[in-house]
Motif scaffolding. Sequence first.
Motif, PDB file in Angstrom:
ATOM      1  N   ALA A  28     -37.281 -12.146  -5.115  1.00  0.00           N
ATOM      2  CA  ALA A  28     -36.659 -13.455  -5.344  1.00  0.00           C
ATOM      3  C   ALA A  28     -36.986 -14.415  -4.203  1.00  0.00           C
ATOM      4  CB  ALA A  28     -35.154 -13.302  -5.501  1.00  0.00           C
TER       5      ALA A  28
ATOM      6  N   MET B 290     -36.614 -18.358  -4.690  1.00  0.00           N
ATOM      7  CA  MET B 290     -35.273 -18.433  -5.263  1.00  0.00           C
ATOM      8  C   MET B 290     -34.229 -18.172  -4.187  1.00  0.00           C
ATOM      9  SD  MET B 290     -35.900 -16.191  -8.721  1.00  0.00           S
ATOM     10  CE  MET B 290     -34.348 -16.592  -9.492  1.00  0.00           C
TER      11      MET B 290
ATOM     12  N   GLN C  29     -29.437 -18.072  -7.115  1.00  0.00           N
ATOM     13  CA  GLN C  29     -30.302 -18.244  -8.273  1.00  0.00           C
ATOM     14  C   GLN C  29     -30.757 -16.896  -8.813  1.00  0.00           C
ATOM     15  OE1 GLN C  29     -33.186 -20.786  -6.362  1.00  0.00           O
ATOM     16  NE2 GLN C  29     -32.528 -22.567  -7.555  1.00  0.00           N
TER      17      GLN C  29
END
Length: 84
Positions: free
Chosen positions: A55, A60, A64
Amino acid sequence: MAVAFTTGTAKATGKSERAIRSAGELLKQIEPAHGANQNIGGGDSPKVQTRKSAAIAAGMSPDQAKQALRVANVPRGFDHSRII
């Protein structure tokens, strides 16, 4: 003119929803690392791809990534109108 704006917004919302679901489905492909601490050990330990590292590499935030996983866990075609 307002109709075109509304339609464009609906299309954009649909695209972002699909993008969030896709991101979550990709993160789900990585096995969860329950309690795995990659910093333990004194030697050259292999670096394991975690959901968190994937991520972060995708840009991100932790929130998120969590939201994407939550969305991916909802079955496709789920009828949201049944939720009160």
